[in-house]
Write a protein that holds these residues in place. Structure first.
Motif, mmCIF file in Angstrom:
data_model
loop_
_atom_site.group_PDB
_atom_site.id
_atom_site.type_symbol
_atom_site.label_atom_id
_atom_site.label_comp_id
_atom_site.label_asym_id
_atom_site.label_seq_id
_atom_site.Cartn_x
_atom_site.Cartn_y
_atom_site.Cartn_z
ATOM 1 N N SER A 38 2.615 16.855 -13.409
ATOM 2 C CA SER A 38 1.874 17.981 -12.926
ATOM 3 C C SER A 38 1.306 17.881 -11.761
ATOM 4 N N PRO A 39 1.173 19.185 -10.976
ATOM 5 C CA PRO A 39 1.362 20.295 -11.442
ATOM 6 C C PRO A 39 2.857 20.775 -11.521
ATOM 7 N N LEU A 67 11.169 11.722 -7.186
ATOM 8 C CA LEU A 67 10.679 11.295 -8.463
ATOM 9 C C LEU A 67 9.344 11.059 -8.492
ATOM 10 N N GLN A 68 8.665 10.674 -7.664
ATOM 11 C CA GLN A 68 7.318 10.067 -7.540
ATOM 12 C C GLN A 68 6.550 11.594 -7.354
ATOM 13 N N LEU A 69 6.933 12.542 -6.617
ATOM 14 C CA LEU A 69 6.316 13.845 -6.474
ATOM 15 C C LEU A 69 6.210 14.786 -7.514
ATOM 16 N N TYR A 70 7.478 14.918 -8.168
ATOM 17 C CA TYR A 70 7.954 16.014 -9.143
ATOM 18 C C TYR A 70 8.132 15.500 -10.630
#
Length: 261
Positions: free
Chosen positions: A125-126, A119-122
């Motif tokens: 953006s990007p 959740l933190q990564l995606y």
């Protein structure tokens, strides 16, 4: 084995099968009952819960979402894993022990912890993948990887991959021609086992689907969770339907397997 021992083993297998099937049979009985409260057996029988379920567009959409994600992840896994496994098994067999450790890494981290990190990564953006089926396909790929790798690795050891390719090369085939036309057909049984094991596990996955996608791309297990406060008969019909979907996919895979029997 004597006749008495053979009969004893058949009785024990039948008893074990009955014990394993008992919860499923009870769920099926509750799903087709119109009223079951104060008696041992239902007071009436009806298919209205199944009719209500299979006429619900939301359920059909959730089923389609689950099948699309599961088969997409499995196809992605096979396309990536098969060439990598061939290279490892033929050129670098000593890396197999390293791969056996690496493929278990997804199970070393609890799904809830993985979901928070994803959740933190995606979620920005990007790559804003949260709430889309693409993030689930990626997650399911990592879940299916150990099942696919182990089943195919066992199959490659059983067919003696190196000797099979060496024999094909003696007959004039290149390494990749031997892999495509000789090895791949011999791996069909292993691929079938890998796909069935992975599919039966992925179709019931809930944590990633609920935390990463939720109602934005509702899958079968999220739909079941959302309907938990409804009728118990309806929920039982849903559970039985999920079981028969897995059973149908298994039957179709075995029917299409050219090496069955």
């Amino acid at each position: 084995m004597s006749r008495a021992e053979h009969l004893y083993h058949r009785i024990m297998v039948g008893l074990l099968f009955t014990l394993l099937a008992l919860p499923l049979l009870a769920t099926l009985l509750y799903a087709i009952s119109s009223d079951w409260s104060n008696t041992i057996l239902p007071q009436g029988y009806s298919l209205k819960w199944f009719i209500q379920l299979w006429s619900d567009p939301r359920f059909l959409t959730a089923l389609g979402h689950s099948l699309l994600i599961c088969f997409g992840a499995l196809l992605f896994s096979l396309v990536l894993v098969l060439p990598a496994m061939f290279v490892i098994a033929y050129y670098f067999p000593r890396l197999d022990s390293v791969m056996n450790i690496l493929i278990l890494m997804p199970f070393a981290v609890p799904p809830v912890v993985s979901s928070v990190g994803l959740l933190q990564l995606y979620s920005s953006s990007p790559l804003m993948l949260t709430g889309t089926p693409w993030i689930l396909i990626g997650c399911y790929f990592t879940i299916a990887l150990p099942f696919i790798y182990r089943a195919l690795a066992n199959n490659m050891q059983a067919i003696n991959l190196k000797e099979l390719i060496d024999a094909a090369q003696l007959l004039g085939a290149s390494t990749w021609q031997a892999a495509l036309w000789v090895v791949l057909p011999n791996l069909s049984k292993g691929m079938l086992i890998a796909v069935l094991l992975s599919f039966s596990f992925l179709i019931g996955e809930f944590v990633f689907a609920n935390l990463l996608v939720g109602n934005r791309y509702e899958t079968l297990q999220v739909y079941l969770f959302n309907m938990r406060n409804g009728s118990g008969h309806f929920t039982s019909a849903l559970v039985i339907s999920c079981f028969f979907v897995v059973l149908l996919v298994t039957w179709l895979a075995n029917a299409l397997n050219p090496e069955r029997g």
